[in-house]
Design a protein around this motif. Structure first.
Motif, PDB file in Angstrom:
ATOM      1  N   UNK A   1       3.152  13.711  -2.282  1.00  0.00           N
ATOM      2  CA  UNK A   1       2.455  13.191  -1.110  1.00  0.00           C
ATOM      3  C   UNK A   1       1.599  11.967  -1.414  1.00  0.00           C
ATOM      4  N   UNK A   2       1.310  11.741  -2.685  1.00  0.00           N
ATOM      5  CA  UNK A   2       0.415  10.633  -3.052  1.00  0.00           C
ATOM      6  C   UNK A   2       0.976   9.296  -2.575  1.00  0.00           C
ATOM      7  N   UNK A   3       2.268   9.135  -2.600  1.00  0.00           N
ATOM      8  CA  UNK A   3       2.894   7.864  -2.226  1.00  0.00           C
ATOM      9  C   UNK A   3       2.744   7.578  -0.735  1.00  0.00           C
ATOM     10  N   UNK A   4       2.653   8.621   0.085  1.00  0.00           N
ATOM     11  CA  UNK A   4       2.683   8.434   1.540  1.00  0.00           C
ATOM     12  C   UNK A   4       1.350   8.696   2.235  1.00  0.00           C
ATOM     13  N   UNK A   5       0.467   9.421   1.620  1.00  0.00           N
ATOM     14  CA  UNK A   5      -0.770   9.850   2.286  1.00  0.00           C
ATOM     15  C   UNK A   5      -1.857   8.783   2.140  1.00  0.00           C
ATOM     16  N   UNK A   6      -2.338   8.200   3.261  1.00  0.00           N
ATOM     17  CA  UNK A   6      -3.368   7.153   3.160  1.00  0.00           C
ATOM     18  C   UNK A   6      -4.702   7.677   2.638  1.00  0.00           C
ATOM     19  N   UNK A   7      -4.923   8.979   2.708  1.00  0.00           N
ATOM     20  CA  UNK A   7      -6.170   9.548   2.181  1.00  0.00           C
ATOM     21  C   UNK A   7      -6.126   9.674   0.657  1.00  0.00           C
TER      22      UNK A   7
END
Length: 206
Positions: A177-183
């Motif tokens: 999720x790190x690649x897609x999550x703006x948080x």
């Protein structure tokens, strides 16, 4: 002890029965041929009747399904139609409506897909890959863009963000999720902010 025919002791092997030869009669050959043809005709008629029964439709509301194997957008719709109201048979009407619906969903997919480019048409895929160019598109796209403009809803222009969100929802492990999550990713957050500003600026997209 008794002996068998093979010289062994204690067991008797079964003897085969004599073969009877039966000669088939050659009489009434023409009658046999006629009966064979009649039975074949009856069998063919029964098969045709069964197939016709499977494909026939009754009047009333029914769900129309696409009959083509080509790429189409029918999965996004449920098309219900009341057969028999036009005065023709329900079966004939279902065939005509199915063909029309199949063509319409194939055409809609060709025009609005962002994943496939067609050489003979300027669809959404083509438009998105030719920014700042004057191009001519099909009338259905002009009508769609006009309706969007009249509605005042500019969320359509957030398409790149939606595409990234699809990647986020398809993640199966937390580290993905790190690649897609703006948080979790500042670069992704900056990208989303740029797209949001672009979509909201009426001077850029009119």
């Amino acid at each position: 002890m008794r002996e068998t025919r093979t010289g062994g002791k204690g067991r008797d092997f079964p003897h085969p029965k004599p073969v009877n030869k039966i000669e088939l009669s050659t009489e009434h050959g023409r009658l046999r041929l006629i009966l064979t043809i009649v039975f074949l005709a009856i069998g063919a008629a029964a098969i045709a009747y069964g197939v016709s029964g499977l494909s026939s439709k009754e009047a009333g509301w029914t769900e129309i399904e696409v009959s083509s194997s080509e790429l189409n957008c029918s999965a996004d719709f449920v098309f219900l139609y009341c057969l028999g109201e036009s005065g023709v048979s329900a079966t004939a009407e279902n065939k005509a409506i199915t063909a029309c619906y199949s063509d319409a969903t194939e055409y809609a997919f060709r025009m609005f897909t962002n994943d496939v480019e067609y050489e003979d048409s300027h669809n959404m895929h083509y438009i998105n890959r030719h920014p700042n160019e004057e191009i001519e598109v099909d009338e259905v796209l002009y009508r769609a863009f006009s309706l969007i403009q009249e509605s005042g809803d500019r969320s359509l222009y957030l398409g790149p963000v939606y595409e990234q969100y699809n990647g986020l929802f398809n993640c199966t492990e937390e580290y993905q999720t790190v690649e897609y999550d703006p948080y979790l990713n500042q670069e992704t957050a900056d990208y989303y902010a740029a797209i949001a500003g672009f979509a909201g600026d009426e001077q850029i997209i009119t």
